[in-house]
Design a protein around this motif. Structure first.
Motif, PDB file in Angstrom:
ATOM      1  N   SER A 552       0.845  -1.203   0.000  1.00  0.00           N
ATOM      2  CA  SER A 552       0.000   0.000   0.000  1.00  0.00           C
ATOM      3  C   SER A 552       0.874   1.244   0.000  1.00  0.00           C
ATOM      4  CB  SER A 552      -0.923   0.019   1.216  1.00  0.00           C
ATOM      5  OG  SER A 552      -0.167   0.172   2.405  1.00  0.00           O
ATOM      6  N   VAL A 553       0.287   2.352  -0.438  1.00  0.00           N
ATOM      7  CA  VAL A 553       0.953   3.653  -0.378  1.00  0.00           C
ATOM      8  C   VAL A 553      -0.055   4.699   0.088  1.00  0.00           C
ATOM      9  CG1 VAL A 553       2.642   3.157  -2.206  1.00  0.00           C
ATOM     10  CG2 VAL A 553       0.426   4.206  -2.797  1.00  0.00           C
ATOM     11  N   LEU A 554       0.486   5.786   0.612  1.00  0.00           N
ATOM     12  CA  LEU A 554      -0.334   6.946   0.952  1.00  0.00           C
ATOM     13  C   LEU A 554      -0.071   8.020  -0.095  1.00  0.00           C
ATOM     14  CD1 LEU A 554      -2.162   8.595   2.882  1.00  0.00           C
ATOM     15  CD2 LEU A 554      -0.081   9.306   4.078  1.00  0.00           C
ATOM     16  N   TRP A 555      -1.116   8.416  -0.779  1.00  0.00           N
ATOM     17  CA  TRP A 555      -1.036   9.453  -1.813  1.00  0.00           C
ATOM     18  C   TRP A 555      -1.540  10.737  -1.176  1.00  0.00           C
ATOM     19  CZ3 TRP A 555      -4.607   9.463  -6.737  1.00  0.00           C
ATOM     20  CH2 TRP A 555      -4.060  10.309  -7.722  1.00  0.00           C
ATOM     21  N   ILE A 556      -0.634  11.680  -0.893  1.00  0.00           N
ATOM     22  CA  ILE A 556      -0.988  12.826  -0.060  1.00  0.00           C
ATOM     23  C   ILE A 556      -0.727  14.145  -0.787  1.00  0.00           C
ATOM     24  CG2 ILE A 556       1.277  12.900   1.105  1.00  0.00           C
ATOM     25  CD1 ILE A 556      -0.285  13.652   3.691  1.00  0.00           C
ATOM     26  N   TYR A 557      -1.660  15.040  -0.630  1.00  0.00           N
ATOM     27  CA  TYR A 557      -1.620  16.354  -1.292  1.00  0.00           C
ATOM     28  C   TYR A 557      -0.932  17.355  -0.378  1.00  0.00           C
ATOM     29  CZ  TYR A 557      -3.591  20.702  -3.277  1.00  0.00           C
ATOM     30  OH  TYR A 557      -3.775  21.951  -3.818  1.00  0.00           O
ATOM     31  N   HIS A 558       0.083  18.059  -0.914  1.00  0.00           N
ATOM     32  CA  HIS A 558       0.803  19.043  -0.101  1.00  0.00           C
ATOM     33  C   HIS A 558       0.390  20.478  -0.394  1.00  0.00           C
ATOM     34  CE1 HIS A 558       3.128  19.771  -3.706  1.00  0.00           C
ATOM     35  NE2 HIS A 558       3.695  18.570  -3.670  1.00  0.00           N
ATOM     36  N   ALA A 565       5.491  20.367   1.862  1.00  0.00           N
ATOM     37  CA  ALA A 565       6.054  19.158   1.264  1.00  0.00           C
ATOM     38  C   ALA A 565       7.314  18.720   2.018  1.00  0.00           C
ATOM     39  CB  ALA A 565       6.367  19.402  -0.209  1.00  0.00           C
ATOM     40  N   GLN A 566       8.190  19.690   2.314  1.00  0.00           N
ATOM     41  CA  GLN A 566       9.435  19.343   3.006  1.00  0.00           C
ATOM     42  C   GLN A 566       9.167  18.846   4.422  1.00  0.00           C
ATOM     43  OE1 GLN A 566      12.604  19.275   1.588  1.00  0.00           O
ATOM     44  NE2 GLN A 566      12.911  18.125   3.489  1.00  0.00           N
ATOM     45  N   ASN A 567       8.269  19.520   5.144  1.00  0.00           N
ATOM     46  CA  ASN A 567       7.970  19.104   6.521  1.00  0.00           C
ATOM     47  C   ASN A 567       7.341  17.716   6.558  1.00  0.00           C
ATOM     48  OD1 ASN A 567       8.981  21.423   7.719  1.00  0.00           O
ATOM     49  ND2 ASN A 567       7.020  22.496   7.664  1.00  0.00           N
ATOM     50  N   LEU A 568       6.456  17.425   5.602  1.00  0.00           N
ATOM     51  CA  LEU A 568       5.850  16.092   5.555  1.00  0.00           C
ATOM     52  C   LEU A 568       6.891  15.023   5.218  1.00  0.00           C
ATOM     53  CD1 LEU A 568       2.427  16.822   3.802  1.00  0.00           C
ATOM     54  CD2 LEU A 568       2.784  16.114   6.172  1.00  0.00           C
ATOM     55  N   LYS A 569       7.769  15.332   4.291  1.00  0.00           N
ATOM     56  CA  LYS A 569       8.842  14.381   3.964  1.00  0.00           C
ATOM     57  C   LYS A 569       9.670  14.059   5.202  1.00  0.00           C
ATOM     58  CE  LYS A 569       9.392  15.705  -0.904  1.00  0.00           C
ATOM     59  NZ  LYS A 569      10.252  16.407  -1.889  1.00  0.00           N
ATOM     60  N   LYS A 575       9.310   8.686  10.816  1.00  0.00           N
ATOM     61  CA  LYS A 575       8.426   7.582  11.198  1.00  0.00           C
ATOM     62  C   LYS A 575       8.760   6.284  10.452  1.00  0.00           C
ATOM     63  CE  LYS A 575       5.814   9.947  14.057  1.00  0.00           C
ATOM     64  NZ  LYS A 575       5.662   9.604  15.498  1.00  0.00           N
ATOM     65  N   GLY A 576       9.678   6.365   9.499  1.00  0.00           N
ATOM     66  CA  GLY A 576      10.116   5.155   8.809  1.00  0.00           C
ATOM     67  C   GLY A 576       9.196   4.655   7.714  1.00  0.00           C
ATOM     68  N   VAL A 577       8.315   5.524   7.166  1.00  0.00           N
ATOM     69  CA  VAL A 577       7.389   5.065   6.118  1.00  0.00           C
ATOM     70  C   VAL A 577       7.504   5.918   4.853  1.00  0.00           C
ATOM     71  CG1 VAL A 577       5.717   4.070   7.741  1.00  0.00           C
ATOM     72  CG2 VAL A 577       5.517   6.493   7.072  1.00  0.00           C
ATOM     73  N   PHE A 578       8.575   6.683   4.736  1.00  0.00           N
ATOM     74  CA  PHE A 578       8.693   7.596   3.603  1.00  0.00           C
ATOM     75  C   PHE A 578       8.640   6.862   2.264  1.00  0.00           C
ATOM     76  CE2 PHE A 578      11.407  10.066   0.608  1.00  0.00           C
ATOM     77  CZ  PHE A 578      10.569  11.159   0.478  1.00  0.00           C
TER      78      PHE A 578
END
Length: 721
Positions: A552-558, A565-569, A575-578
């Motif tokens: 699975s993947v998380l498709w997330i809008y920044h 975008a940078q803070n979410l990355k 958290k180890g899920v990038f």
């Protein structure tokens, strides 16, 4: 030290103190005000006043000491008492001035009217009197007095400044700007005048010029909180650059002076969170609560826009108080030249006139949600008006214009002109389709041009105001405890609170998953809410889902915001899920609707649920999972799913939310169900019938002098199949 006045039983106080000695002692006390103990001096002054109560000097000295201690109430009390014993006009002059400073404007005017005529050269008195007149909206008379002052001293900065403020309030920006420029010619170091010029430039949509003016003010005075605040607001609300706004808010609360620093720090915290920076979330959360309590106890130049706090999950009681403070400030700042005239609220015979009022009758989520709503009104009973606060030309605006009886572009009118126009059109029910935002012109609503005023869409929390009569809710979005935190009465509908017209036909190039960097054979969790709705609890739950869900993947809008975008990355890396996250860019809206098909399920945010995004995904055949919260904004997702017949996708706990997300069989089954329903997901015609019932019931109660909460009865049993 002076000698304490002593009295004997054989003589009266007045007999023991000659006028010459009284004057000498008053002068002596004046000379010692800077270095002697004020309490001791006040005791001496009190004895002098008792000895010669008909003399003015003692009273004026007591007032000076009170004002040095910032005790204006005591100063006024001294003067009021003194006016009963002393006929010297200086007492009344000073009292007129202090009444104005203490916002006792009517008293200042009553006392000062004759004084101003007798003392036209006393510019301090005349200025205070003019300020009081302006404060109670006697604009013409205030301007007359101020212009008369300028014939005595054409360079009096206080008079020029007050006259400029009045012209700004009545939206004569050219005259206001000219006066502020004159002040800068007289006193080039007056940074606040650059702030005022910047405010005019914002009103004229000259945003880059406004930024230059605000920055110029800070070069002259780096402590001007107003400049930091306004820079943050322009970057945040107009230019959409939250990163820049955060910089100015942070500088402002560190360098600025006055109570505005509290507002600036609050805005800095919530803006930082809206940029997905939760590095100090726990401590900032505690700090935010304390700042809000301080803010509610302060008189501030700038009041918090409640909408900014909607995403922070604050206590609903605190939110209501913040909203009330903001709405009260709107009412106090009204600049109506006909202040003493109330609008005619009589209800006419024949059709009910409904006015929809919005800045979003255009290609905007708010416009798309109501695009086909108006065409379903029963024209034999209702006349439909749209009042558009923003001028545009696009297909959404054209559809709305065609669907309404009258489409009014009021974008070029002042607030007073709009309110007058709405009232002249004899609108019975005015429905505001946006909340607290920069384009909404809430002062129009504060003027109460219509008998019944309702607010919906935008934020679904309370407006905290006395000028909005009702808000819409439903049995799912609301709960009994929430009603205590609304200033408005609540109309409970038997359908979704969210307007949800079908989306326009998708007209975009076909794409596949690879075009969006999505893996072809993996399960796609999507989050397309605006990133300001994200919070650590929501994100950490999604991390757990990703960790427990294979392939699975998380498709997330920044949001197209580089800082987000940078803070979410950084957060997902920590958290180890990038490696399981794919970022979605901003695209044209038709292309966005086309790409939704590549998602398997939309994951809703916790604090502030999906609104338009939920409708988009469901209309495009993609189910959503939501968590039912404790506020209206955190229960709206549940309302949307319930009335779409998808109640099984509503979780009552985080654990249940995770379990639903991991149950792919259930998700797939609901995707099939949505494909069957297609655009028949919601019944817009039925929703309009309920709105019409609500409007008629509200008007019926208005004619009986009642405004109270009520429920609209369902026309048909709810069918969720």
């Amino acid at each position: 030290m002076g000698t304490i006045l002593k009295r004997t039983e054989a003589s009266s106080p007045k007999d023991t103190l000659k006028t010459e000695e009284y004057i000498h002692r008053i002068k002596s006390i004046k000379s010692r005000l800077q270095q002697d103990d004020l309490d001791q001096l006040e005791a001496e002054i009190e004895q002098l006043t008792e000895a010669r109560p008909e003399r003015v000097g003692g009273y004026l000295l007591k007032v000076e000491i009170a004002l040095r201690n910032s005790d204006i109430e005591k100063a006024i009390a001294v003067l009021e008492k003194g006016s009963l014993k002393c006929a010297d006009e200086r007492i009344k002059i000073q009292l007129t001035i202090l009444y104005s400073k203490d916002r006792r404007f009517e008293e200042s005017i009553d006392l000062g009217k004759e004084l101003v005529e007798r003392n036209p050269d006393n510019l301090t008195l005349c200025l205070a009197y003019a300020k009081s007149l302006g404060a109670i909206k006697k604009i013409t008379e205030s301007i007359r007095i101020l212009k008369k002052c300028l014939t005595i001293d054409s360079n009096h900065i206080g008079v020029l400044n007050e006259l400029a403020h009045i012209y700004f309030k009545i939206e004569d920006f050219e005259k206001a700007k000219s006066l502020y420029q004159q002040i800068l010619e007289i006193s080039p170091s007056k940074g606040i005048s650059w702030v005022n010029i910047g405010n005019i430039q914002v009103k004229n949509a000259e945003y880059q010029d406004a930024i230059t003016s605000y920055r110029q003010s800070l070069e002259l005075d780096p402590t001007l909180s107003e400049a930091y605040y306004n820079l943050g607001q322009v970057y945040s609300n107009i230019l959409g650059d939250k990163g820049k706004s955060l910089e100015w808010y942070q500088k402002g609360y560190r360098l600025g002076k006055g109570n505005s620093s509290t507002v600036l720090e609050i805005l800095a915290i919530v803006t930082k969170w809206q940029l997905a920076d939760w590095s100090s979330y726990v401590s900032e959360n505690e700090r935010l609560r304390n700042l809000l309590l301080d803010y509610l106890n302060q008189e501030t130049i700038h009041n918090l826009v409640p909408y900014e706090l909607s995403f922070a999950g604050i206590n609903p009681q605190v939110y209501m108080k913040v909203a009330a403070k903001y709405s009260n400030a709107i009412k106090e700042s009204l600049t109506v030249s006909k202040h003493n005239r109330s609008y005619d609220h009589s209800i006419g015979e024949g059709k009910v006139k409904v006015g929809y009022y919005s800045p979003n009758f255009r290609l905007h989520p708010g416009g798309i949600l109501v695009r086909t709503l108006f065409e379903h009104h029963d024209r034999s009973k209702f006349e439909i008006h749209a009042f558009s606060l923003v001028s545009s030309e696009d297909y959404v605006k054209n559809d709305i214009e065609e669907a309404t009886d009258y489409f009014h572009d009021v974008s070029k009118m002042t607030s007073v002109e709009i309110a007058d126009f709405i009232n002249r059109e004899k609108i019975d029910v005015l429905v505001a389709l946006a909340g607290y935002n920069t384009q909404m012109k809430l002062d129009v609503l504060a003027l109460k041009p219509a008998p019944i005023q309702i607010m919906t869409l935008g934020s679904h929390e309370t407006t905290g105001s006395s000028f909005i009569d009702y808000v819409f809710s439903d049995n799912v979005a609301s709960k009994e405890q929430l009603k205590d935190f609304y200033s408005e009465s609540i109309i409970t509908l038997p359908c979704s609170t969210m307007f949800n017209c079908p989306l326009p036909e998708v007209n975009a190039n076909y794409t596949n998953r690879a075009d969006h960097n999505l893996p072809e054979n993996k399960f796609v969790f999507a989050s397309f809410n605006h990133p300001r709705k994200l919070d650590p609890a929501t994100i950490d739950t999604w991390v757990k889902i990703l960790q427990a869900s294979k392939d699975s993947v998380l498709w997330i809008y920044h949001g197209g915001i580089p800082k987000v975008a940078q803070n979410l990355k950084d957060y997902f890396k920590k958290k180890g899920v990038f490696d399981k996250v794919v970022f979605a860019d901003r695209v044209e809206i038709n292309q966005h609707w086309e790409r939704i098909k590549h998602a398997n399920v939309l994951l809703d945010c916790f604090t502030y649920n999906a609104h338009f995004t939920a409708i988009e995904f469901l209309r495009c055949g993609v189910p959503m999972i939501t968590l039912k919260g404790d506020s209206h904004n955190s229960r709206l997702g549940s309302s949307i799913l319930h009335f779409a017949g998808l109640s099984d996708l509503i979780a009552n706990s985080v654990e249940e939310y995770i379990a639903l997300a991991l149950d792919r069989h259930k998700v797939y089954s609901f995707k099939e169900k949505l494909a069957e329903k297609n655009q028949l997901l919601f019944d817009t015609w039925m929703q309009v019938k309920y709105l019409e019932s609500a409007y008629k019931k509200a008007l019926d109660m208005f004619q009986r002098n009642k405004v109270e909460s009520f429920k609209v009865k369902p026309l048909l049993p709810f069918d969720s199949k």
